[in-house]
Design a protein around this motif. Structure first.
Motif, PDB file in Angstrom:
ATOM      1  N   SER A 118     111.466  72.122 153.962  1.00  0.00           N
ATOM      2  CA  SER A 118     111.000  70.863 153.383  1.00  0.00           C
ATOM      3  C   SER A 118     110.476  71.089 151.973  1.00  0.00           C
ATOM      4  N   LYS A 156     108.542  61.057 149.790  1.00  0.00           N
ATOM      5  CA  LYS A 156     107.377  61.929 149.854  1.00  0.00           C
ATOM      6  C   LYS A 156     107.815  63.322 150.295  1.00  0.00           C
ATOM      7  N   THR A 157     108.814  63.379 151.206  1.00  0.00           N
ATOM      8  CA  THR A 157     109.294  64.657 151.732  1.00  0.00           C
ATOM      9  C   THR A 157     110.805  64.617 151.909  1.00  0.00           C
ATOM     10  N   SER A 203     107.965  68.643 149.279  1.00  0.00           N
ATOM     11  CA  SER A 203     107.172  67.414 149.176  1.00  0.00           C
ATOM     12  C   SER A 203     106.647  67.224 147.779  1.00  0.00           C
ATOM     13  N   ARG A 204     106.331  65.971 147.495  1.00  0.00           N
ATOM     14  CA  ARG A 204     105.730  65.646 146.186  1.00  0.00           C
ATOM     15  C   ARG A 204     104.610  64.649 146.379  1.00  0.00           C
ATOM     16  N   ARG A 211     110.947  59.735 153.673  1.00  0.00           N
ATOM     17  CA  ARG A 211     111.620  61.005 153.940  1.00  0.00           C
ATOM     18  C   ARG A 211     113.131  60.824 154.013  1.00  0.00           C
TER      19      ARG A 211
END
Length: 170
Positions: free
Chosen positions: A167, A122-123, A169-170, A86
């Motif tokens: 946020s 990730k985020t 995310s992926r 993150r």
């Protein structure tokens, strides 16, 4: 009109410094920036230079320059980095005449892609001042999800304030 991004070079650091020091007290307040927290130019430049020399996995921050037809119009920074997990993003348009033109959304999207790729995220979070409409609208248009409004100090230059936490995310 061509919009591109790239990492800010050390020789361009004064763009960031001058942006904060040239801002009116009212504009700084809109962003939630405490002018007493803006470091001395040389100290801040050296911190930027040292951090820029590190591998991505060890970086404390990254600053991206936003260019329109090759001309700097804004920047994004990313801090609170936990590599592979993150980070927090901040966004700024340099000149008042560049604001409210819709270019911020595309620059945010490009910056998000860069941060995710470079830092294996990730985020990605962003916490603009809750009362600053423009960045909140831009984040929504760029695909960020609104999480909550809360009180915090969102960045090293900021004071304790109400922010909207977003946020992606992926």
């Amino acid at each position: 009109m061509t919009l591109t991004i790239r990492e800010l070079e050390i020789a361009e650091f004064d763009l960031v410094y001058d942006y904060f020091h040239g801002a009116t007290p009212e504009f700084l307040e809109t962003m939630g920036i405490d002018p007493t927290r803006i470091p001395d130019r040389n100290v801040w430049r050296e911190r930027f230079r040292s951090d820029s020399a590190l591998p991505a996995s060890q970086r404390g921050s990254i600053v991206l320059l936003w260019l329109m037809d090759g001309r700097p119009v804004g920047f994004s920074s990313c801090d609170k980095i936990t590599f592979g997990e993150r980070a927090n993003m901040h966004l700024h348009i340099l000149a008042p005449d560049g604001r409210n033109k819709g270019i911020g959304t595309e620059f945010v999207r490009k910056s998000v892609d860069y941060y995710f790729d470079k830092l294996h995220l990730k985020t990605l979070f962003c916490e603009p001042n809750a009362f600053n409409v423009a960045p909140n609208r831009t984040l929504q248009k760029a695909g960020f999800k609104y999480l909550k409004t809360h009180m915090t100090v969102p960045g090293s230059l900021s004071y304790h304030q109400a922010v909207n936490r977003w946020s992606i995310s992926r």
